[in-house]
Design an enzyme around this catalytic site. Structure first.
Site, mmCIF file in Angstrom:
data_model
loop_
_atom_site.group_PDB
_atom_site.id
_atom_site.type_symbol
_atom_site.label_atom_id
_atom_site.label_comp_id
_atom_site.label_asym_id
_atom_site.label_seq_id
_atom_site.Cartn_x
_atom_site.Cartn_y
_atom_site.Cartn_z
ATOM 1 N N SER A 1 0.651 -1.165 -0.141
ATOM 2 C CA SER A 1 0.354 -0.718 -0.104
ATOM 3 C C SER A 1 1.431 1.500 0.081
ATOM 4 O O SER A 1 1.561 1.208 -0.936
ATOM 5 C CB SER A 1 -1.053 -0.035 1.438
ATOM 6 O OG SER A 1 -1.510 0.938 1.502
ATOM 7 N N ASP B 1 -9.944 -4.929 -4.465
ATOM 8 C CA ASP B 1 -9.458 -3.947 -3.411
ATOM 9 C C ASP B 1 -10.148 -1.969 -3.343
ATOM 10 O O ASP B 1 -10.328 -2.139 -4.826
ATOM 11 C CB ASP B 1 -7.922 -3.543 -4.008
ATOM 12 C CG ASP B 1 -6.936 -2.457 -2.877
ATOM 13 O OD1 ASP B 1 -7.704 -1.196 -1.886
ATOM 14 O OD2 ASP B 1 -5.275 -2.651 -2.918
ATOM 15 N N HIS C 1 -7.592 -5.315 0.188
ATOM 16 C CA HIS C 1 -6.160 -4.214 0.198
ATOM 17 C C HIS C 1 -5.405 -5.360 1.646
ATOM 18 O O HIS C 1 -5.585 -4.860 1.914
ATOM 19 C CB HIS C 1 -6.971 -3.467 0.406
ATOM 20 C CG HIS C 1 -5.596 -2.169 0.738
ATOM 21 N ND1 HIS C 1 -5.260 -2.280 -0.435
ATOM 22 C CD2 HIS C 1 -5.039 -1.325 1.846
ATOM 23 C CE1 HIS C 1 -4.199 -0.757 0.085
ATOM 24 N NE2 HIS C 1 -4.256 -1.079 1.275
#
Length: 253
Positions: free
Chosen positions: A127, A197, A230
């Site tokens: 991320s 995501d 995610h």
């Protein structure tokens, strides 16, 4: 696994010093052939990823997992969180916090500075950590930071999971020098992103890979996962292990 206490990175271009948190180190179980700095996501810390990385079948890698500074994050209305840089939005129109990126990239370089000369070096993350890793990749290709200071570490591999490319709009203007183009062309980069995501949209990962390729990074691999959100899954980490072993020439012993 071992860890070191909090420390301060060099001052950013804006003259501010960022205090980084605890660094967790996973020692290689076999012959030490590579060292990788791995950067966590927004609000996380180095411990969570070091615990996972320690379980991977990569006995030749030393993992260095630092913790980002606590800082006000615009996306959270100014509420403080561990973050490698400030972010106001996760979109193509987001402002790039160059000062924060510079400080974190400088810190990454300092963590790699004392590794033995025969050890291959890498950087990766998840991320926001992936975004910072890609920023480090562009600094390596240019041979310098935005403030003009030299980026002297020789990076052999970059991994970004569920992330994005910061400063993408101006990247093509910074890689025009032949030496920078050569470094960009030879740097292996692996990007992985889930189509499910809901934090960093899949299209940002896809566009990041396209931007890197179009600006001269010739060894970019982009892997997509249909149901992945995610977070990470064993299939993705298996891909990372195989890719690192191949690109960094690890013997697995």
């Amino acid at each position: 696994m071992s860890f070191t206490g909090p420390s301060a990175a060099a001052a950013s271009a804006a003259g501010r010093t960022f205090d980084f948190g605890r660094t967790y180190v996973v020692r290689p179980k076999g012959k030490h052939q590579a060292t990788i700095v791995w950067l966590h996501g927004l609000g996380d810390n180095g411990n969570s990823w070091s615990t996972l990385l320690e379980t991977l079948p990569l006995p030749n890698i030393k993992w260095i997992c630092p913790t980002a500074p606590q800082r006000p994050v615009t996306l959270f209305g100014g509420f403080p969180s561990t973050a490698w840089f400030d972010v106001n939005d996760l979109s193509e129109n987001a402002n790039d916090d160059v000062h924060g990126l510079e400080a974190s990239a400088t810190y990454v370089a300092s963590l790699l500075a004392n590794e033995p000369a025969d050890i291959k070096l890498g950087v990766g993350g998840f991320s926001m950590g992936a975004a910072t890793s890609l920023y480090c990749a562009t600094c390596f290709a240019r041979g310098k930071f935005e403030n003009g200071n030299q980026f002297s570490q020789n990076i052999s591999a970059v991994v970004g999971l569920s992330g994005w490319l910061p400063c993408a709009k101006t990247l093509s203007n910074k890689l025009g020098v032949a030496e920078a183009s050569g470094r960009a062309a030879s740097l292996p980069i692996l990007l992985c992103h889930g189509k499910g995501d809901d934090v960093v949209a899949y299209k940002f990962g896809e566009k990041s890979a396209q931007k890197l390729t179009s600006t001269g990074f010739r060894d970019v691999t982009f892997k997509s996962y249909t149901t992945l959100g995610h977070y990470t899954i064993p299939e993705e980490m298996d891909e990372v292990c195989a890719w690192l072993s191949s690109k960094m020439g690890l013997d697995g012993k």
